[in-house]
Design a protein around this motif. Sequence first.
Motif, PDB file in Angstrom:
ATOM      1  N   ILE A  10       0.706  -0.988  -0.132  1.00  0.00           N
ATOM      2  CA  ILE A  10       0.137  -0.575  -0.145  1.00  0.00           C
ATOM      3  C   ILE A  10       1.004   1.088  -0.154  1.00  0.00           C
ATOM      4  CG2 ILE A  10      -2.112  -1.017   1.548  1.00  0.00           C
ATOM      5  CD1 ILE A  10      -1.468  -0.526   3.670  1.00  0.00           C
ATOM      6  N   TRP A  11       2.306   1.246   0.280  1.00  0.00           N
ATOM      7  CA  TRP A  11       3.271   2.170   0.112  1.00  0.00           C
ATOM      8  C   TRP A  11       4.369   1.730  -0.241  1.00  0.00           C
ATOM      9  CZ3 TRP A  11       7.515   4.337   2.034  1.00  0.00           C
ATOM     10  CH2 TRP A  11       7.392   5.754   1.995  1.00  0.00           C
ATOM     11  N   PRO A  12       5.397   2.181  -1.061  1.00  0.00           N
ATOM     12  CA  PRO A  12       5.345   3.422  -1.402  1.00  0.00           C
ATOM     13  C   PRO A  12       4.599   3.282  -2.084  1.00  0.00           C
ATOM     14  CG  PRO A  12       7.318   2.415  -2.285  1.00  0.00           C
ATOM     15  CD  PRO A  12       7.038   1.845  -1.355  1.00  0.00           C
ATOM     16  N   ALA A  13       4.081   2.722  -3.510  1.00  0.00           N
ATOM     17  CA  ALA A  13       3.196   2.796  -4.775  1.00  0.00           C
ATOM     18  C   ALA A  13       1.957   1.652  -4.834  1.00  0.00           C
ATOM     19  CB  ALA A  13       3.681   1.432  -5.564  1.00  0.00           C
ATOM     20  N   ALA A  14       0.861   1.318  -3.952  1.00  0.00           N
ATOM     21  CA  ALA A  14      -0.493   0.880  -4.010  1.00  0.00           C
ATOM     22  C   ALA A  14      -0.335  -0.004  -5.101  1.00  0.00           C
ATOM     23  CB  ALA A  14      -1.228   2.157  -3.635  1.00  0.00           C
ATOM     24  N   THR A  15      -0.781  -1.691  -5.055  1.00  0.00           N
ATOM     25  CA  THR A  15      -1.051  -2.468  -6.122  1.00  0.00           C
ATOM     26  C   THR A  15      -1.901  -3.106  -5.931  1.00  0.00           C
ATOM     27  OG1 THR A  15       0.733  -3.746  -4.517  1.00  0.00           O
ATOM     28  CG2 THR A  15       1.698  -2.452  -6.730  1.00  0.00           C
ATOM     29  N   SER A  16      -3.056  -3.601  -6.246  1.00  0.00           N
ATOM     30  CA  SER A  16      -3.715  -4.387  -6.224  1.00  0.00           C
ATOM     31  C   SER A  16      -3.655  -5.961  -6.025  1.00  0.00           C
ATOM     32  CB  SER A  16      -4.842  -3.712  -7.616  1.00  0.00           C
ATOM     33  OG  SER A  16      -4.602  -4.335  -8.651  1.00  0.00           O
ATOM     34  N   GLU A  17      -2.611  -5.968  -6.578  1.00  0.00           N
ATOM     35  CA  GLU A  17      -2.380  -7.508  -7.268  1.00  0.00           C
ATOM     36  C   GLU A  17      -1.675  -7.876  -5.944  1.00  0.00           C
ATOM     37  OE1 GLU A  17       0.176  -7.622 -10.759  1.00  0.00           O
ATOM     38  OE2 GLU A  17      -1.245  -7.577 -11.986  1.00  0.00           O
ATOM     39  N   GLU A  18      -1.896  -9.351  -5.842  1.00  0.00           N
ATOM     40  CA  GLU A  18      -1.381 -10.256  -4.183  1.00  0.00           C
ATOM     41  C   GLU A  18       0.187  -9.619  -4.924  1.00  0.00           C
ATOM     42  OE1 GLU A  18      -1.286 -14.579  -2.739  1.00  0.00           O
ATOM     43  OE2 GLU A  18      -2.591 -14.173  -3.686  1.00  0.00           O
ATOM     44  N   LEU A  19       0.862 -10.123  -4.050  1.00  0.00           N
ATOM     45  CA  LEU A  19       2.678 -10.269  -3.540  1.00  0.00           C
ATOM     46  C   LEU A  19       2.408 -11.259  -3.582  1.00  0.00           C
ATOM     47  CD1 LEU A  19       3.982  -7.142  -1.624  1.00  0.00           C
ATOM     48  CD2 LEU A  19       3.980  -7.375  -3.897  1.00  0.00           C
ATOM     49  N   ASP A  20       3.732 -12.016  -5.040  1.00  0.00           N
ATOM     50  CA  ASP A  20       3.854 -14.104  -4.696  1.00  0.00           C
ATOM     51  C   ASP A  20       5.131 -14.138  -3.815  1.00  0.00           C
ATOM     52  OD1 ASP A  20       5.458 -12.955  -6.766  1.00  0.00           O
ATOM     53  OD2 ASP A  20       4.649 -14.136  -7.884  1.00  0.00           O
ATOM     54  N   ASP A  21       5.780 -15.307  -2.995  1.00  0.00           N
ATOM     55  CA  ASP A  21       6.892 -15.134  -2.815  1.00  0.00           C
ATOM     56  C   ASP A  21       8.388 -14.099  -4.011  1.00  0.00           C
ATOM     57  OD1 ASP A  21       6.076 -16.198  -0.762  1.00  0.00           O
ATOM     58  OD2 ASP A  21       7.187 -18.104  -1.022  1.00  0.00           O
ATOM     59  N   ALA A  22       7.976 -14.717  -5.154  1.00  0.00           N
ATOM     60  CA  ALA A  22       9.484 -13.835  -6.121  1.00  0.00           C
ATOM     61  C   ALA A  22       9.034 -12.361  -5.365  1.00  0.00           C
ATOM     62  CB  ALA A  22       8.902 -13.962  -7.184  1.00  0.00           C
ATOM     63  N   ALA A  23       7.683 -11.439  -5.705  1.00  0.00           N
ATOM     64  CA  ALA A  23       7.815  -9.971  -5.367  1.00  0.00           C
ATOM     65  C   ALA A  23       8.350  -9.768  -4.239  1.00  0.00           C
ATOM     66  CB  ALA A  23       6.469  -9.435  -5.520  1.00  0.00           C
ATOM     67  N   LEU A  24       7.913 -10.238  -2.983  1.00  0.00           N
ATOM     68  CA  LEU A  24       8.734 -10.180  -1.483  1.00  0.00           C
ATOM     69  C   LEU A  24       9.386 -10.787  -1.348  1.00  0.00           C
ATOM     70  CD1 LEU A  24       5.324 -12.628   0.576  1.00  0.00           C
ATOM     71  CD2 LEU A  24       6.376  -9.345   0.183  1.00  0.00           C
ATOM     72  N   THR A  25      10.297 -11.086  -2.329  1.00  0.00           N
ATOM     73  CA  THR A  25      12.293 -11.112  -1.986  1.00  0.00           C
ATOM     74  C   THR A  25      12.445 -10.127  -2.616  1.00  0.00           C
ATOM     75  OG1 THR A  25      11.807 -14.169  -2.636  1.00  0.00           O
ATOM     76  CG2 THR A  25      13.575 -13.412  -3.096  1.00  0.00           C
ATOM     77  N   ARG A  26      12.728 -10.028  -4.331  1.00  0.00           N
ATOM     78  CA  ARG A  26      12.627  -8.331  -4.684  1.00  0.00           C
ATOM     79  C   ARG A  26      12.458  -7.354  -3.650  1.00  0.00           C
ATOM     80  NH1 ARG A  26      10.069 -10.263  -9.213  1.00  0.00           N
ATOM     81  NH2 ARG A  26       7.877  -9.151  -8.840  1.00  0.00           N
ATOM     82  N   LEU A  27      11.291  -7.426  -2.532  1.00  0.00           N
ATOM     83  CA  LEU A  27      11.322  -5.923  -1.319  1.00  0.00           C
ATOM     84  C   LEU A  27      12.518  -6.583  -0.611  1.00  0.00           C
ATOM     85  CD1 LEU A  27       7.486  -5.802  -1.164  1.00  0.00           C
ATOM     86  CD2 LEU A  27       8.851  -4.230  -2.344  1.00  0.00           C
TER      87      LEU A  27
END
Length: 248
Positions: A10-27
Motif C-alpha cells: 500500500i506504500w510507496p505505491a499501492a498495488t491491487s495484485e497479491e505479492l507472490d514470493d518472488a515479489a516479496l523476495t525483491r522487496l
Amino acid sequence: MSVRIPINQIWPAATSEELDDAALTRLYARTDRPHLRVNFVSSLDGAVSVDGYSAGLSGEPDKRVFGLLRMLCDALVVAAGTLRREGYRAVRLDPVRRAWRRDHGLPQYPTLVVVSGSLHLDPAQAAFADAPVRPVVLTRDGAVPPPGLSDVVDLVPCGTDRVDLVTGLAELRRRGFDQLLCEGGPHLFGALTAADLVDELCLTVAPLLAGPGPGRITAGDGTEPRRLPLRHVLTTTDGMLLLRYART
C-alpha cells in the motif's frame, strides 16, 4: 493445510495484485554491502509477546516473510535467552528456498549465530545437535562452556565483561557473513541499537491489543534515538501490517 492469506503493498505505491514470493523476495532483497536486518512482531500496543511467546502475535503472512528473510541471510543471529525461551530448532529451509540459495551462489542453509555471555546453553538442543551447518556462538572471554558444547559449535570470544557486538559482527563478516538477520530478543536488539549496528528493521504489527505486562521489542540501557526511514508498507486481508525501515 493453512489458507494462504494475500499480501498487498500500500506504500510507496499501492498495488491491487497479491505479492507472490518472488515479489516479496525483491522487496526484501539482499544488499550490495554488509547489512544487519532485525525482524520482530509486535501488538498494536507494543507488546513483544502473548503469554510469554511471540507466536501469539504471528500469522501466516508474517511467517511467510519470516521464512523469506531466513532464505536471504548469510547468518541468523539470536540471543541465547530467546533461543531457549522460543525453543529454537535447527535452522532448515524447504527445498524451494534451498534451491533459490544454490541458484544465487549461497550455501543451502544460513548459519545460526547465538549471542551468549554466560554459555548457559544445552548442546543437546536441536538448534545445535541437529544443525545442518555448524553454529557459531559469540561469547565473552573466560566464559566456560558446558560439557559437549564445543563439540557442536564454534565458540568465538569477543569482549571481557560482556559480548562486544562490534567485534563479534566484525568476526562474522570476516567469515563471509555479510547479510545478517537478527530475530531478537529485546536486549540484543537494544544493544545492537546502542552500538549503532542496526541497518534495517522489519516490523510486523498484529491487529491485537495485548494489554499491560509484556515487554517491548527493545530493552536495556538508554541510547541515543536512531532514525530509520520507512521503505515500504504491506498489508494483509486479516489486518496485519508489514513495515520495513532501513538506512539509505
